[in-house]
Design a protein around this motif. Structure first.
Motif, PDB file in Angstrom:
ATOM      1  N   ASN A 151       0.862  -1.132  -0.057  1.00 15.75           N
ATOM      2  CA  ASN A 151       0.047   0.105   0.019  1.00 15.75           C
ATOM      3  C   ASN A 151       0.930   1.176  -0.002  1.00 15.75           C
ATOM      4  O   ASN A 151       1.356   1.784   1.135  1.00 15.75           O
ATOM      5  N   THR A 153       0.340   4.238  -0.891  1.00 13.04           N
ATOM      6  CA  THR A 153      -0.514   5.330  -0.649  1.00 13.04           C
ATOM      7  C   THR A 153      -0.407   5.570   0.892  1.00 13.04           C
ATOM      8  O   THR A 153      -0.174   6.582   1.584  1.00 13.04           O
ATOM      9  N   ASN A 156       2.973   6.585   1.835  1.00  8.93           N
ATOM     10  CA  ASN A 156       3.339   8.106   1.563  1.00  8.93           C
ATOM     11  C   ASN A 156       2.620   8.938   2.749  1.00  8.93           C
ATOM     12  O   ASN A 156       3.022  10.103   2.550  1.00  8.93           O
ATOM     13  N   THR A 157       1.480   8.445   3.154  1.00 12.74           N
ATOM     14  CA  THR A 157       0.712   9.400   4.052  1.00 12.74           C
ATOM     15  C   THR A 157       0.889   9.237   5.469  1.00 12.74           C
ATOM     16  O   THR A 157       0.685  10.077   6.375  1.00 12.74           O
TER      17      THR A 157
END
Length: 323
Positions: A151, A153, A156-157
């Motif tokens: 994952n 995403t 990155n967050t």
């Protein structure tokens, strides 16, 4: 001797091995009894040749767990189905230790084929790395399963950045069930960590347009760091120890450094200046055994974030590939 039913239930609760969900301290006792010994030998061999590997494994484990849970997804290479978390902004060019985990996994496979997950190996390896560098040793319930996807995403967050505010960092921890004490205790991993100049260079020259270094940074340390990370040349990727006093020893000197305004990262030094965390920093700087205990407790909590158990996920044959 006569036991009432209530007494029997109490005894079962007290004397049964601890189970966290479907994790168990004795999970591999019959299926891979030499697991801890194999992992420890792998760490011992690697650390003889690479003084940074313990810190690197801690970072690898944290980045895996804080992003989408402890599932070894960060170890997966890119496929046609998903992007690799290795390419996330906070992971690219900074995570290492992948080859060591693969080597240990291969040795475990020889002894116990298709039995031990990559995430359990990584989790055990981190504990052994801390212990072998002089840190605490904490009990680990095992039985985690590996994810079958990554994952990017989430990577990155959800991974805290050294440029973020303490409020944001706390929020990212609490979103995973961790608390303020965990934030401070786990930051103590930086006692054996390294960081690239780009992560703190903004503190050394013209801080916030002031024309001088960050006033919360000890002046003598600022001068030393300016020499290592000059403003005019390409020193962004130069590595600097986060604890220059006892760089390879897992101890509480990191917190003593914060008390003395010698935290390299702004996100570390703020732990000393924020009234929510100052007392914890001071206590850890004074009482090494308190830090050792709380660090172990926080690592247990971290290693249980978002785990996959039972029939979910899989036990990967190689850590970089889904079966």
């Amino acid at each position: 001797m006569h036991f009432s039913s209530t007494s029997l239930v109490f005894c079962l609760l007290v004397f049964q091995p601890f189970v966290y969900g479907q994790l168990d301290y004795k999970f591999y006792d019959s299926t891979c009894p030499n697991l801890t010994r194999i992992v420890r030998f792998g760490l011992w061999s690697a650390m003889a040749n690479d003084t940074r590997i313990a810190a690197s494994l801690l970072r690898l484990h944290f980045h895996d767990c804080i992003s989408n849970g402890c599932d070894a997804s960060v170890l997966l290479d890119e496929t046609s189905s998903f992007e690799s978390e290795k390419d996330a902004l906070g992971n690219r060019n900074s995570l290492r230790g992948f080859e060591l985990i693969e080597t240990i996994k291969a040795n475990v496979e020889k002894a116990c084929p298709k039995t031990v997950s990559c995430i359990d190996i990584l989790t055990l390896a981190v504990r052994e790395a801390v212990f072998l560098t002089g840190g605490s040793y904490w009990p680990l319930a095992l039985g985690r399963r590996d994810s079958v996807t990554a994952n990017i995403t989430a990577a990155n967050t959800e991974i805290p950045s050294p440029f973020e505010s303490l409020d944001n960092i706390i929020a990212k921890f609490t979103a995973k069930g961790l608390n303020l004490k965990d934030v401070v205790a786990l930051s103590g991993a930086h006692t054996i960590g390294f960081v690239k100049c780009f992560a703190f260079k903004f503190r050394l020259f013209n801080f916030s347009g002031s024309g001088v270094p960050d006033p919360t940074l000890d002046a003598s340390l600022a001068t030393k760091l300016q020499n290592v990370c000059p403003n005019q040349d390409d020193s962004d990727n130069t590595l600097v120890p986060l604890d220059a006093v006892t760089t390879t020893k897992f101890d509480n000197i990191f917190f003593k450094n914060l008390v003395n305004n010698s935290g390299v990262l702004a996100s570390d030094q703020v732990l000393m200046t924020d009234n929510r965390t100052t007392a914890l920093v001071v206590n850890y700087s004074r009482y090494p055994f308190l830090f050792a205990k709380d660090f172990g407790d926080s690592m247990v909590k971290l290693s249980n974030v978002g785990v996959i158990t039972g029939q979910n996920g899989q036990v990967r044959n190689k850590c970089n590939l889904v079966n």
